[in-house]
Structure formats: structure tokens, C-alpha cells
Design a protein around this motif. Structure first.
Motif, short mmCIF file in Angstrom:
data_model
loop_
_atom_site.label_atom_id
_atom_site.label_comp_id
_atom_site.label_asym_id
_atom_site.label_seq_id
_atom_site.Cartn_x
_atom_site.Cartn_y
_atom_site.Cartn_z
N TRP A 172 27.35 101.46 -63.55
CA TRP A 172 27.86 102.82 -63.63
C TRP A 172 28.18 103.36 -62.24
CZ3 TRP A 172 29.90 105.86 -67.13
CH2 TRP A 172 29.60 105.68 -68.47
N PHE A 173 27.28 103.11 -61.30
CA PHE A 173 27.51 103.58 -59.93
C PHE A 173 28.73 102.92 -59.31
CE2 PHE A 173 26.85 102.93 -55.36
CZ PHE A 173 26.80 104.25 -54.94
N LEU A 174 28.88 101.62 -59.48
CA LEU A 174 30.00 100.89 -58.88
C LEU A 174 31.33 101.37 -59.44
CD1 LEU A 174 28.57 97.25 -58.81
CD2 LEU A 174 28.87 98.79 -56.88
N PHE A 175 31.40 101.59 -60.74
CA PHE A 175 32.68 102.04 -61.32
C PHE A 175 32.95 103.51 -61.02
CE2 PHE A 175 32.24 98.19 -63.92
CZ PHE A 175 33.53 97.71 -63.87
N CYS A 176 31.91 104.31 -60.92
CA CYS A 176 32.13 105.73 -60.58
C CYS A 176 32.64 105.87 -59.15
CB CYS A 176 30.85 106.53 -60.79
SG CYS A 176 30.46 106.86 -62.53
N VAL A 177 32.08 105.09 -58.22
CA VAL A 177 32.58 105.20 -56.84
C VAL A 177 33.98 104.60 -56.72
CG1 VAL A 177 30.27 105.26 -55.84
CG2 VAL A 177 31.42 103.06 -56.11
N MET A 225 36.44 107.27 -57.73
CA MET A 225 36.73 108.27 -56.69
C MET A 225 37.41 107.64 -55.47
SD MET A 225 33.04 109.08 -54.92
CE MET A 225 32.13 109.40 -56.39
N ALA A 226 37.90 106.41 -55.62
CA ALA A 226 38.68 105.71 -54.58
C ALA A 226 37.85 105.41 -53.34
CB ALA A 226 39.93 106.50 -54.20
N ALA A 227 36.63 104.92 -53.54
CA ALA A 227 35.82 104.46 -52.42
C ALA A 227 36.20 103.03 -52.07
CB ALA A 227 34.34 104.54 -52.77
N PRO A 228 36.09 102.64 -50.79
CA PRO A 228 36.42 101.26 -50.42
C PRO A 228 35.38 100.31 -51.00
CG PRO A 228 35.50 102.46 -48.55
CD PRO A 228 35.71 103.46 -49.65
N PRO A 229 35.77 99.05 -51.30
CA PRO A 229 37.08 98.44 -51.05
C PRO A 229 37.94 98.35 -52.31
CG PRO A 229 35.46 96.73 -51.41
CD PRO A 229 34.76 98.03 -51.66
N SER A 230 37.93 99.34 -53.17
CA SER A 230 38.65 99.25 -54.44
C SER A 230 40.16 99.37 -54.21
CB SER A 230 38.17 100.35 -55.39
OG SER A 230 38.50 101.62 -54.88
N ILE A 261 46.77 118.08 -53.48
CA ILE A 261 46.28 116.71 -53.23
C ILE A 261 44.82 116.75 -52.78
CG2 ILE A 261 46.52 114.75 -51.67
CD1 ILE A 261 49.49 115.11 -51.78
N MET A 262 44.52 117.68 -51.88
CA MET A 262 43.14 117.82 -51.40
C MET A 262 42.21 118.17 -52.56
SD MET A 262 41.59 120.68 -48.86
CE MET A 262 41.84 121.90 -50.15
N MET A 263 42.63 119.09 -53.42
CA MET A 263 41.79 119.48 -54.54
C MET A 263 41.58 118.33 -55.52
SD MET A 263 40.70 122.51 -54.15
CE MET A 263 40.09 122.79 -55.80
N MET A 264 42.62 117.55 -55.81
CA MET A 264 42.46 116.42 -56.72
C MET A 264 41.52 115.38 -56.16
SD MET A 264 46.02 115.58 -58.73
CE MET A 264 47.10 115.62 -57.33
N SER A 265 41.63 115.11 -54.86
CA SER A 265 40.74 114.12 -54.24
C SER A 265 39.29 114.60 -54.25
CB SER A 265 41.22 113.85 -52.82
OG SER A 265 40.40 112.90 -52.19
N PHE A 266 39.08 115.87 -53.91
CA PHE A 266 37.72 116.42 -53.89
C PHE A 266 37.12 116.45 -55.28
CE2 PHE A 266 34.99 120.18 -54.32
CZ PHE A 266 33.98 119.84 -53.43
N LEU A 267 37.89 116.91 -56.26
CA LEU A 267 37.38 117.02 -57.63
C LEU A 267 37.16 115.65 -58.26
CD1 LEU A 267 39.54 120.02 -58.89
CD2 LEU A 267 37.10 120.04 -58.39
N ALA A 268 37.94 114.63 -57.84
CA ALA A 268 37.69 113.28 -58.35
C ALA A 268 36.30 112.80 -57.95
CB ALA A 268 38.76 112.32 -57.83
N GLY A 269 35.91 113.08 -56.71
CA GLY A 269 34.54 112.76 -56.30
C GLY A 269 33.52 113.57 -57.07
N GLY A 270 33.84 114.87 -57.34
CA GLY A 270 32.90 115.72 -58.06
C GLY A 270 32.64 115.26 -59.48
#
Length: 452
Positions: A352-357, A360-365, A389-398
Motif C-alpha cells: 500500500w505504501f509503495l503504490f501510494c507514493v 503521488m509521483a515519487a521517484p523512481p516511478s 498545477i501546483m494544487m494538483m501536485s500538492f493534493l495528489a500527495g494529500g
């Protein structure tokens, strides 16, 4: 040629091992083997193979490999259908037919034939939702999907027939210049893209997607998120490549609607308690960002769009498979009912952790490379798009963190049955999702160079 070899290999194995207890294993192994053959074809046969009826480049071949790979994974995720004997052979035939139709969609070079198979893919998807769905509302959800997609595709059929009448052909690989601007040019451009915007889908025409995901079995959700949404993206890329002269006349309206819709969809994700509903709405947000990159009309936008399609296809399919595992253990998709998995299945919580990160476009995906290219392509149009763009990136992490913590942390539900059946198969299926999602990052330059 690819389709013929796929058919021959698959049906030869099914004929040899016709015993029903072997057919599922043979089909799954055949799909995986064909995906490996496709990878070698992608690497060795050059950039283009264009014929009278078929034509492939790196874009179509990479999506073709993704289709066959996810076909084997969705059968593995739905292995409980075989164990419980709930019309398992019919389910297998529907899935194989769907994979075959999608394979032909990515191979044909004629736009009219693409439209035929584009609409034909709705039939097996409709049967999956209607026959093996979870809730009584699956009839309404499947009809919702058909009415949305077929209704939006009718203007596209008119545009294809208009192109056939004007040029005598409607090929993907030969540019069109029938749309030169003006008011009627904008109308025709909208008709060309509206079918793919509904299929992707983007905000305002997305309501069929959460309903279909919530009611579909896990195989239906995986193929919807992994391939059918990418089918709309593939058609949109082909249309933009042929009508790129029209993008500058229309981009502002599409950017305003699509990017702001992605922000609103990301906010909707933060109030979901159904895991499948949250993952479905996150797909709408990601695909809105993808369409913004396609509409930018530059090379980085189109290269990043392919990477986004590949990364999102693997990541969202893996998230839906994880949601199905939680549903099998608890009997509910509510994050309130699935709390406490971390204390019972720490290995499953690690996935779950690996797919959630990765979501949110964490490396190295692959999502990271795609989003970086899409950032640059959208901001290259105008700096005014920086805020959405900033809001979409931030909310994707949220909402990715909310999905992980809401379903894994907290006190365990008293109704949890603690069954560990099919756990090894599920871990292998998740591992086969995660490895290409993160290992293919090493070959990002090759995949991204499909257009120059």
C-alpha cells in the motif's frame, strides 16, 4: 502480425490444454509470455511499421505490451472467480476477448477501424460489470457508461466520415489539413476530441467512471483504469498529432476547464471513504493533467503523456487490486472498516505504501518522469497555469497519504476475519505491478522519444 501471433499462441495453448482446470493457468502464462515478446519487439524492430491496415510505433507498441501484461494480472487478481466456480470459463472468455479487441485497437492504422474496435470494447466491459459486479446498482452503472461513451462518440463518427469523403482515407499516420481555423473549424475540432475526453475522462464528463469502478469486479476496475482510459488517451494523441495546427486556436478554453476540473476532483478525493471511489476520482485528476499536456501541442507534452499513461496504468491497476484484497479480507471497501491492516499484514501495508507514493509521483516511478515533462509543457504555454498545477501536485500527495493512513493505521475492526487465503498469489500479482512501474524508469528516454 502481432495480433496474429498473439491469437495463434494463445489459442494453440488453450486447445492443447483444454481441461478447464488448466485453461486459466495456460491463458495467464500465455499473456505474460506474449508481453515479454512484445518488449523484445519494441526494442528490436525499429520505430515504425506501417501497412495498409496496421501500423505501429513506440506509442502503440508500448500500450500494446501494457494491455497484454495487465490482461494476465487481472486474471490473477480475479482468481477467486475460478476457485468459487462463478461462471469462471465465461469470465475467462470475456477477458480474453476484451484483451484481443484492445490489442487490435492499438494496431490498426485506419481511423474508421479504430472507431469500430473502440466501441466494440464496451461490450465485454459491459458484460464484466453486469455479470460479475458486486452491487445491485451495477445495471445502472453499466448503462451509464454505455450511454456516456456511445453518445459522445457519435460526433466523432461524423467527423471520420467527413474526412473519408474529403481525402479518401482516414489514416493515423498521414496528416490532415481539413481544419484550418474559424468558428466551424473549432466546432469540428471539438467533435473530434469530445469522444476521447469522455473516455479519458475529464471533469464534467467523468460521472460514469466512479459508478463503473465501484460496481465493477476487480478485473473490470483494473482494465478500466489500466487500459480503457489509455485507449481514450491514445486516440487523443493521434488526433492531436494530425490536427496540431488547430491546438493554438482552442487551447485556452480546454486548459481552463481541464486543469481546474483536475483541482476540483482532487478535492473530492479528500472526502471519500470508499477506497475504490477515491482511486477512481484520483484517476480523473491525473488524466486531467495528462490532457493538459496533450493540448499543449509541444514535444515534451506528448512524450510526458505517454509516460503518464504507462505509469498510471500500472499504478491505478495495482491500487484497485489492493482495494480488492482488502475487500476479500473484510467484506467492505470503506476505509473505516479496513483500519488496522498494518498490525495484521505489514507486508501488504508495505505494498500500500509503495503504490501510494508512486501515485503521488515519487521517484523512481514512471509517474515522476511523466509529470516533470507535463509540468514543463503546460507551463510553456503560460505561467498562469502554475496555480492549478501546483494544487494538483500538492493534493495528489494529500489524498495518497490519506488513502494509506486511512486504510492501514488505527484500531482493527472487530469484524475482521483474519483469513490469509490466496495471500501468496496476491503478493506475486502486486509485485508484477510494482516492478515495471519503477524499473522502466531506467528506459524512460527510449519510451519518451516516440515523437520528435
Amino acid at each position: 502480425m502481432l495480433v496474429c501471433s498473439f491469437l495463434f499462441f494463445l489459442f494453440w495453448n488453450v486447445v492443447v490444454f483444454w481441461e478447464k482446470k488448466y485453461v486459466w493457468s495456460v491463458v495467464v502464462s500465455s499473456l505474460f509470455l506474449m508481453s515479454f515478446f512484445g518488449l523484445f519487439t519494441l526494442a528490436s524492430f525499429g520505430w515504425w511499421e506501417v501497412g495498409l491496415f496496421s501500423g505501429t510505433d513506440v506509442l502503440s507498441r508500448s500500450l500494446l505490451v501494457l494491455t497484454v501484461w495487465l490482461g494476465g494480472l487481472m486474471l490473477s487478481a480475479n482468481w477467486i472467480v475460478k476457485i468459487k466456480k462463478t461462471s469462471d470459463f465465461s469470465f475467462l472468455l470475456v477477458v480474453v476477448f476484451l484483451v484481443l479487441v484492445l490489442t487490435v485497437c492499438f494496431v490498426v492504422s485506419d481511423f474508421f477501424m479504430f472507431y469500430i474496435f473502440f466501441e466494440l470494447s464496451l461490450i465485454p466491459t459491459f458484460l464484466l460489470i453486469l455479470g460479475w459486479g458486486y452491487q445491485p446498482e451495477r445495471v445502472g452503472a453499466s448503462m451509464y457508461m454505455v450511454l456516456y461513451t456511445v453518445g459522445a462518440s457519435l460526433p466523432l463518427l461524423g467527423c471520420i466520415l467527413y474526412g473519408l469523403g474529403a481525402y479518401g482515407h482516414c489514416s493515423f499516420f498521414i496528416g490532415w489539413d481539413l481544419l484550418l481555423g474559424g468558428f466551424y473549424g473549432k466546432i469540428l475540432f471539438f467533435f473530434f476530441v469530445v469522444a476521447f475526453l469522455v473516455k479519458v475522462p475529464v471533469f464534467f464528463v467523468h460521472l460514469w467512471l466512479p459508478k463503473a469502478h465501484v460496481e465493477a469486479p476487480v478485473a473490470g476496475s483494473m482494465i478500466l483504469a489500466g487500459i480503457l482510459l489509455k485507449l481514450g488517451g491514445y486516440g487523443l494523441l493521434r488526433v492531436m498529432f494530425n490536427l496540431k495546427g488547430m491546438i493554438s486556436f482552442n487551447c485556452f478554453f480546454y486548459f481552463a476547464v481541464i486543469l481546474w476540473g483536475g483541482v476540483l476532483t482532487s478535492f473530492i478525493c479528500l472526502r471519500q471513504v470508499d477506497m475504490k471511489g477515491l482511486i477512481a476520482y484520483s484517476s480523473v485528476g491525473h488524466m486531467g493533467f495528462f490532457v493538459g499536456g496533450v493540448m499543449s501541442g509541444n514535444v515534451w507534452g506528448w512524450q510526458g503523456s505517454l509516460l503518464m499513461m504507462l505509469g498510471h496504468g500500472l499504478c491505478s491497476s495495482g491500487l484497485f487490486a489492493l482495494a480488492n484484497i482488502s475487500y476479500e479480507q473484510v467484506g467492505s471497501r470503506s476505509m473505516i472498516m479496513t483500519k488496522g491492516f498494518l498490525s495484521v499484514y505489514p507486508f501488504l501495508s508495505m505494498f500500500w505504501f509503495l503504490f501510494c507514493v508512486s501515485n503521488m509521483a515519487a521517484p523512481p516511478s514512471l509517474n515522476l518522469g511523466g509529470e516533470i515533462m507535463l509540468f514543463i509543457s503546460v507551463l510553456g504555454k503560460s505561467a498562469i497555469y502554475f496555480f492549478p498545477i501546483m494544487m494538483m501536485s500538492f493534493l495528489a500527495g494529500g489524498y495518497s497519504l490519506y488513502l494509506y493512513t486511512g486504510g492501514q493505521h488505527g484500531a482493527m475492526n472487530s469484524g475482521f476475519n483474519g483469513s490469509d487465503s490466496f495471500f501468496l498469489r496476491n503478493c506475486l500479482m502486486l509485485f508484477l505491478h510494482w516492478v515495471p512501474l519503477n524499473v522502466l524508469f531506467l528506459s524512460v528516454s527510449y519510451v519518451s522519444d516516440w515523437v520528435c
